[in-house]
Motif scaffolding. Structure first.
Motif, PDB file in Angstrom:
ATOM      1  N   VAL A 181       0.837  -1.202   0.000  1.00 35.73           N
ATOM      2  CA  VAL A 181       0.000   0.000   0.000  1.00 35.73           C
ATOM      3  C   VAL A 181       0.869   1.248   0.000  1.00 35.73           C
ATOM      4  O   VAL A 181       0.651   2.179  -0.788  1.00 35.73           O
ATOM      5  CB  VAL A 181      -0.964   0.004   1.206  1.00 35.73           C
ATOM      6  CG1 VAL A 181      -1.709   1.336   1.297  1.00 35.73           C
ATOM      7  CG2 VAL A 181      -1.961  -1.147   1.105  1.00 35.73           C
ATOM      8  N   CYS A 182       1.859   1.273   0.862  1.00 37.89           N
ATOM      9  CA  CYS A 182       2.770   2.421   0.928  1.00 37.89           C
ATOM     10  C   CYS A 182       3.492   2.638  -0.405  1.00 37.89           C
ATOM     11  O   CYS A 182       3.590   3.763  -0.902  1.00 37.89           O
ATOM     12  CB  CYS A 182       3.774   2.210   2.051  1.00 37.89           C
ATOM     13  SG  CYS A 182       4.946   3.559   2.287  1.00 37.89           S
ATOM     14  N   LEU A 183       3.972   1.551  -1.004  1.00 38.37           N
ATOM     15  CA  LEU A 183       4.680   1.649  -2.281  1.00 38.37           C
ATOM     16  C   LEU A 183       3.778   2.222  -3.368  1.00 38.37           C
ATOM     17  O   LEU A 183       4.162   3.150  -4.090  1.00 38.37           O
ATOM     18  CB  LEU A 183       5.180   0.270  -2.707  1.00 38.37           C
ATOM     19  CG  LEU A 183       6.277  -0.378  -1.856  1.00 38.37           C
ATOM     20  CD1 LEU A 183       6.588  -1.776  -2.388  1.00 38.37           C
ATOM     21  CD2 LEU A 183       7.537   0.464  -1.841  1.00 38.37           C
ATOM     22  N   PHE A 184       2.577   1.659  -3.496  1.00 41.36           N
ATOM     23  CA  PHE A 184       1.671   2.086  -4.562  1.00 41.36           C
ATOM     24  C   PHE A 184       1.233   3.538  -4.375  1.00 41.36           C
ATOM     25  O   PHE A 184       1.204   4.311  -5.339  1.00 41.36           O
ATOM     26  CB  PHE A 184       0.436   1.185  -4.611  1.00 41.36           C
ATOM     27  CG  PHE A 184       0.673  -0.184  -5.194  1.00 41.36           C
ATOM     28  CD1 PHE A 184       1.937  -0.623  -5.541  1.00 41.36           C
ATOM     29  CD2 PHE A 184      -0.396  -1.065  -5.393  1.00 41.36           C
ATOM     30  CE1 PHE A 184       2.153  -1.890  -6.076  1.00 41.36           C
ATOM     31  CE2 PHE A 184      -0.196  -2.329  -5.931  1.00 41.36           C
ATOM     32  CZ  PHE A 184       1.073  -2.740  -6.272  1.00 41.36           C
ATOM     33  N   VAL A 185       0.882   3.919  -3.144  1.00 45.31           N
ATOM     34  CA  VAL A 185       0.394   5.278  -2.901  1.00 45.31           C
ATOM     35  C   VAL A 185       1.491   6.301  -3.214  1.00 45.31           C
ATOM     36  O   VAL A 185       1.261   7.279  -3.941  1.00 45.31           O
ATOM     37  CB  VAL A 185      -0.091   5.443  -1.445  1.00 45.31           C
ATOM     38  CG1 VAL A 185      -0.385   6.917  -1.149  1.00 45.31           C
ATOM     39  CG2 VAL A 185      -1.346   4.615  -1.202  1.00 45.31           C
ATOM     40  N   THR A 248      -5.535   9.005  -5.539  1.00 48.75           N
ATOM     41  CA  THR A 248      -4.372   9.871  -5.755  1.00 48.75           C
ATOM     42  C   THR A 248      -4.488  10.669  -7.047  1.00 48.75           C
ATOM     43  O   THR A 248      -3.663  11.547  -7.301  1.00 48.75           O
ATOM     44  CB  THR A 248      -3.074   9.046  -5.833  1.00 48.75           C
ATOM     45  OG1 THR A 248      -3.185   8.112  -6.911  1.00 48.75           O
ATOM     46  CG2 THR A 248      -2.808   8.315  -4.526  1.00 48.75           C
ATOM     47  N   GLU A 249      -5.495  10.344  -7.863  1.00 51.27           N
ATOM     48  CA  GLU A 249      -5.621  10.899  -9.212  1.00 51.27           C
ATOM     49  C   GLU A 249      -4.362  10.594 -10.012  1.00 51.27           C
ATOM     50  O   GLU A 249      -3.863  11.411 -10.786  1.00 51.27           O
ATOM     51  CB  GLU A 249      -5.903  12.405  -9.161  1.00 51.27           C
ATOM     52  CG  GLU A 249      -7.218  12.736  -8.453  1.00 51.27           C
ATOM     53  CD  GLU A 249      -7.501  14.226  -8.408  1.00 51.27           C
ATOM     54  OE1 GLU A 249      -6.599  15.027  -8.736  1.00 51.27           O
ATOM     55  OE2 GLU A 249      -8.633  14.596  -8.043  1.00 51.27           O
ATOM     56  N   VAL A 295      -3.746   8.162   1.873  1.00 45.61           N
ATOM     57  CA  VAL A 295      -3.330   9.052   0.785  1.00 45.61           C
ATOM     58  C   VAL A 295      -3.173  10.485   1.293  1.00 45.61           C
ATOM     59  O   VAL A 295      -2.178  11.163   0.989  1.00 45.61           O
ATOM     60  CB  VAL A 295      -4.343   8.988  -0.382  1.00 45.61           C
ATOM     61  CG1 VAL A 295      -4.077  10.126  -1.383  1.00 45.61           C
ATOM     62  CG2 VAL A 295      -4.278   7.637  -1.073  1.00 45.61           C
ATOM     63  N   GLU A 296      -4.135  10.950   2.081  1.00 41.24           N
ATOM     64  CA  GLU A 296      -4.069  12.327   2.572  1.00 41.24           C
ATOM     65  C   GLU A 296      -2.862  12.514   3.485  1.00 41.24           C
ATOM     66  O   GLU A 296      -2.196  13.562   3.440  1.00 41.24           O
ATOM     67  CB  GLU A 296      -5.369  12.694   3.309  1.00 41.24           C
ATOM     68  CG  GLU A 296      -6.562  12.875   2.385  1.00 41.24           C
ATOM     69  CD  GLU A 296      -6.267  13.844   1.243  1.00 41.24           C
ATOM     70  OE1 GLU A 296      -5.835  14.984   1.532  1.00 41.24           O
ATOM     71  OE2 GLU A 296      -6.453  13.457   0.072  1.00 41.24           O
ATOM     72  N   TRP A 297      -2.557  11.530   4.311  1.00 40.83           N
ATOM     73  CA  TRP A 297      -1.380  11.634   5.182  1.00 40.83           C
ATOM     74  C   TRP A 297      -0.109  11.708   4.345  1.00 40.83           C
ATOM     75  O   TRP A 297       0.770  12.542   4.605  1.00 40.83           O
ATOM     76  CB  TRP A 297      -1.322  10.430   6.127  1.00 40.83           C
ATOM     77  CG  TRP A 297      -0.142  10.475   7.047  1.00 40.83           C
ATOM     78  CD1 TRP A 297      -0.047  11.156   8.229  1.00 40.83           C
ATOM     79  CD2 TRP A 297       1.127   9.839   6.851  1.00 40.83           C
ATOM     80  NE1 TRP A 297       1.202  10.976   8.786  1.00 40.83           N
ATOM     81  CE2 TRP A 297       1.950  10.175   7.966  1.00 40.83           C
ATOM     82  CE3 TRP A 297       1.650   9.008   5.849  1.00 40.83           C
ATOM     83  CZ2 TRP A 297       3.256   9.707   8.101  1.00 40.83           C
ATOM     84  CZ3 TRP A 297       2.959   8.554   5.984  1.00 40.83           C
ATOM     85  CH2 TRP A 297       3.744   8.900   7.095  1.00 40.83           C
ATOM     86  N   MET A 298       0.001  10.864   3.320  1.00 43.37           N
ATOM     87  CA  MET A 298       1.206  10.859   2.491  1.00 43.37           C
ATOM     88  C   MET A 298       1.325  12.139   1.669  1.00 43.37           C
ATOM     89  O   MET A 298       2.438  12.624   1.425  1.00 43.37           O
ATOM     90  CB  MET A 298       1.240   9.619   1.600  1.00 43.37           C
ATOM     91  CG  MET A 298       1.437   8.338   2.391  1.00 43.37           C
ATOM     92  SD  MET A 298       1.852   6.884   1.392  1.00 43.37           S
ATOM     93  CE  MET A 298       3.621   7.115   1.179  1.00 43.37           C
ATOM     94  N   LYS A 299       0.200  12.716   1.265  1.00 42.63           N
ATOM     95  CA  LYS A 299       0.245  14.009   0.574  1.00 42.63           C
ATOM     96  C   LYS A 299       0.859  15.074   1.484  1.00 42.63           C
ATOM     97  O   LYS A 299       1.699  15.878   1.052  1.00 42.63           O
ATOM     98  CB  LYS A 299      -1.159  14.440   0.161  1.00 42.63           C
ATOM     99  CG  LYS A 299      -1.697  13.764  -1.097  1.00 42.63           C
ATOM    100  CD  LYS A 299      -3.075  14.322  -1.426  1.00 42.63           C
ATOM    101  CE  LYS A 299      -3.627  13.725  -2.698  1.00 42.63           C
ATOM    102  NZ  LYS A 299      -4.996  14.242  -2.998  1.00 42.63           N
ATOM    103  N   LYS A 300       0.436  15.088   2.753  1.00 39.56           N
ATOM    104  CA  LYS A 300       0.958  16.082   3.695  1.00 39.56           C
ATOM    105  C   LYS A 300       2.458  15.905   3.900  1.00 39.56           C
ATOM    106  O   LYS A 300       3.204  16.869   3.993  1.00 39.56           O
ATOM    107  CB  LYS A 300       0.234  15.957   5.037  1.00 39.56           C
ATOM    108  CG  LYS A 300      -1.202  16.459   5.010  1.00 39.56           C
ATOM    109  CD  LYS A 300      -1.852  16.323   6.387  1.00 39.56           C
ATOM    110  CE  LYS A 300      -3.296  16.795   6.350  1.00 39.56           C
ATOM    111  NZ  LYS A 300      -3.966  16.630   7.653  1.00 39.56           N
ATOM    112  N   ILE A 301       2.898  14.651   3.979  1.00 38.49           N
ATOM    113  CA  ILE A 301       4.298  14.372   4.257  1.00 38.49           C
ATOM    114  C   ILE A 301       5.168  14.686   3.045  1.00 38.49           C
ATOM    115  O   ILE A 301       6.260  15.276   3.167  1.00 38.49           O
ATOM    116  CB  ILE A 301       4.496  12.899   4.674  1.00 38.49           C
ATOM    117  CG1 ILE A 301       3.773  12.610   5.983  1.00 38.49           C
ATOM    118  CG2 ILE A 301       5.986  12.552   4.789  1.00 38.49           C
ATOM    119  CD1 ILE A 301       4.250  13.413   7.165  1.00 38.49           C
TER     120      ILE A 301
END
Length: 306
Positions: A181-185, A248-249, A295-301
């Motif tokens: 999941v982490c890799l794909f996102v 993620t679009e 996804v939202e967390w990874m966008k912020k990071i």
């Protein structure tokens, strides 16, 4: 309440487990490899017996062993570190348990089921049939379980094993050896191509459904038990990728579809009835709910400010 030690406390799961145990009123001590300032934090490498002497100058009611070299590809590239940390490290903790007498909760992996083709994976399966593991990471985690079985038989060491199935969620920082999941996102967000193996199915478990169950083990401790900790959603890896592209679009052209991964099992679906009965394990968060939060967390990071 109890005095706890979480080994691997700065990992994705360790950080959350420490929080939950503290909220429940336990005194929580921590061990990890990072340099970190904290009154109850000790830096130590579990594969180095001498470094553990400081850790075990005091007594603990329960020790959670989360520390490990994680991941299939990581285990192929850094097999020497993998074997030293996972196998020697676990043996060191088992030796300290003999001296100090604490309860031990060990986090194993769904990878130990290797080539097993059964539609439902039950905890007793590895003892009923010979299973060949596909990669060094899986081999080390099964070696750990056999180490534990031996200590239980020879010394009656009080240990519970937990086999985790595809936990995901906010808090998992990206590198190339991370969970699917982490890799794909990350790659979808950053426009990096990635591979999807068609026909592969998994259960996925949101981290907030997992951590309370791990914390529950102490109050429901049954020495010698082993539990599958997984979700209830059985989804294809392609389905996962499609949802991630949606949230993620991401560009569908990033995905390279492949027929087979020679180092991995086609499908893994656990029987989690024991964990439900004994530990109150009750996964509720669907991919459609958990993935947008991730996804939202990874966008912020990774995207904000860039």
């Amino acid at each position: 309440m109890a005095k706890m030690l979480v080994i691997g406390s700065k990992g994705t799961l360790g950080l959350r487990l420490v929080e939950v145990l503290q909220i429940r009123g336990h005194e929580v001590w921590e061990v990890d490899l990072q340099h970190h300032l904290g009154d109850k934090y000790i830096r130590a490498d579990i594969s180095e017996y001498r470094q553990l002497e400081r850790v075990f100058e005091q007594n603990y009611d329960c020790v959670y062993l989360l520390a490990a070299e994680f991941g299939r590809i990581n285990g192929e590239h850094y097999y020497d570190t993998l074997w030293k940390t996972n196998v020697i490290g676990t043996r060191n903790i088992l030796e300290w348990q003999l001296k100090k007498g604490f309860k031990l909760i060990f986090t194993s992996s769904s990878e130990i089921y290797g080539e097993a083709a059964e539609p439902i994976l039950t905890e007793d399966l590895p003892l009923k049939k010979t299973i060949i593991q596909h990669n060094d990471y899986a081999l080390t985690k099964w070696a750990n379980e056999v180490q534990i079985l031996n200590f239980e038989k020879k010394y009656q060491s009080p240990i519970v094993r937990l086999r985790l199935f595809n936990a995901y969620g906010p808090g998992e920082y990206y590198h190339s050896y991370r969970s699917v999941v982490c890799l794909f996102v990350y790659r979808a967000l950053m426009g990096i191509p990635y591979d999807v193996f068609e026909g592969y199915h998994r259960v996925f478990m949101y981290v907030d459904d997992l951590i309370p169950t791990i914390a529950n083990v102490f109050n429901n401790f049954k020495p010698g038990e082993v539990y599958n900790l997984g979700g209830t959603e059985y989804r294809s890896v392609k389905d996962l990728s499609d949802l991630i592209l949606k949230y993620t679009e991401g560009d569908p052209k990033l995905v390279n579809y492949l027929p087979e991964d020679k180092h991995n099992t086609v499908s893994k679906r656990p029987d989690i009835s024991k964990a439900k009965a004994d530990l109150g394990h009750e996964p509720k968060v669907t991919l459609e709910e958990g993935l947008p939060l991730t996804v939202e967390w990874m966008k912020k990071i990774y995207q904000e400010g860039h």
